[in-house]
Design an enzyme around this catalytic site. Structure first.
Site, short mmCIF file in Angstrom:
data_model
loop_
_atom_site.label_atom_id
_atom_site.label_comp_id
_atom_site.label_asym_id
_atom_site.label_seq_id
_atom_site.Cartn_x
_atom_site.Cartn_y
_atom_site.Cartn_z
N SER A 49 8.85 -53.42 60.79
CA SER A 49 8.34 -52.58 61.87
C SER A 49 7.25 -51.67 61.32
CB SER A 49 9.48 -51.73 62.44
OG SER A 49 9.92 -50.82 61.44
N ASP A 84 7.13 -56.25 63.73
CA ASP A 84 8.05 -55.99 64.83
C ASP A 84 7.55 -54.79 65.64
OD1 ASP A 84 10.35 -56.28 66.35
OD2 ASP A 84 11.63 -55.14 64.98
N HIS A 210 15.80 -59.07 71.94
CA HIS A 210 15.95 -57.94 71.01
C HIS A 210 17.28 -57.26 71.32
CE1 HIS A 210 11.56 -57.33 69.73
NE2 HIS A 210 11.62 -58.48 70.36
N GLY A 211 17.76 -56.49 70.36
CA GLY A 211 18.98 -55.73 70.62
C GLY A 211 20.18 -56.66 70.75
ZN ZN Z 1 13.16 -54.79 69.21
#
Ligand code: ZN
Length: 286
Positions: A49, A84, A210-211
């Site tokens: 990220s 990300d 995601h998640g």
């Molecule tokens: Zn994410």
């Protein structure tokens, strides 16, 4: 072998499995991710990220991943290095030059037109270097930002808009919101699998969730059947690492060798990832 995520995801979609995209920001997590993929002979996406870049340094984290992944059993596996939730378009050329093979542009909080236009610009830029692009349509909420309250109906991905978005932007894969959320929410929405299947049918690109850290195995299977080719996993790795370290220090309160302490956390993260790879069905596909 470093590849754009596009190829890895298309193979996964075609053959009915998914590839984990695991986040790293340090040596131990990177080793855990790469070792787990090597043990399971699985293709792999390594996520970094923008905040991880800030923490570790761009060239430090990219070079670290390349060095770790090019050693031993992992060196013949298909591996993508993916940005990300990229939000700073101006830095993308620098990131691509540094070695990312996939960029996720996250303009999901912007109005549709701006999201589509930024995604299109990113695709045009990335294509020049053979890098693939993931975008997000709809909005996957964050546990820490939204204080547990989310109007799920308003943020879920609209299947018709997803079709339009992919046609306009030519993006390679799409992160969708179907009730999934980053981090651990107290009150979760049910996952809207009918919506997922509609998006997949209309958008015709590999979908990304995601998640997905706390999804049980049956939901993962259903999501893969609905067109999901990749799950982003971050929270459960943080938990495994930190809980491992807590456990080790509780049992060995006098220990002060960081290699033993962090090494124990690394082992826990690797086990967690091996379990995820099994559930995603990507064992032996690398
Ligand atoms: Zn994410």
């Amino acid at each position: 072998m470093f590849l754009p995520a596009k190829k890895i995801l298309q193979d996964a979609l075609k053959n009915g499995y998914a590839v984990g995209a695991f986040n790293t920001s340090n040596l131990e997590t990177t080793q855990a991710i790469v070792n787990a993929a090597a043990v399971k002979k699985s293709p792999l996406i390594i996520n970094i990220s923008e905040s991880a870049i800030k923490y570790a340094g761009l060239l430090a984290i990219i070079s670290l991943i390349k060095l770790v992944a090019e050693q031993g059993q992992a060196k013949n596996l298909p591996i993508a290095i993916q940005l990300d939730h990229g939000k700073n378009f101006d830095k993308f050329p620098l990131f691509i030059k540094a070695g990312f093979t996939s960029i996720m542009i996250d303009a999901s909080r912007m109005p549709y037109a701006e999201n589509a236009s930024l995604t299109k610009k990113t695709v045009e830029l990335a294509r020049k270097s053979g890098v693939s692009v993931q975008a997000e349509l709809g909005a996957v909420p964050y546990a820490d930002e939204e204080s547990g309250f989310v109007s799920w109906g308003k943020i879920m991905t609209d299947p018709n808009l997803a079709k339009k978005f992919v046609e306009e932007t030519k993006v390679d894969s799409l992160a969708v919101a179907i009730g999934n959320a980053h981090g651990f929410f107290k009150e979760r929405s049910d996952l809207d699998f009918e919506r997922l299947r509609k998006i997949s049918k209309l958008a015709k690109v590999p979908l990304v969730l995601h998640g997905a850290s706390d999804f049980p195995a049956d939901r993962i299977k259903e999501a893969i059947e609905g067109g999901v080719a990749s799950f982003h996993i971050d929270t459960s790795l943080r938990v495994a690492f930190t809980e491992g370290i807590r456990e080790f220090l509780a049992e060995n309160p006098a220990e002060y060798d960081p290699r033993l302490i962090l090494g124990y956390g690394r082992q826990k993260v690797q086990k967690e990832i091996e379990g995820k790879i099994e559930i995603f069905g990507s064992t032996g596909k690398g």
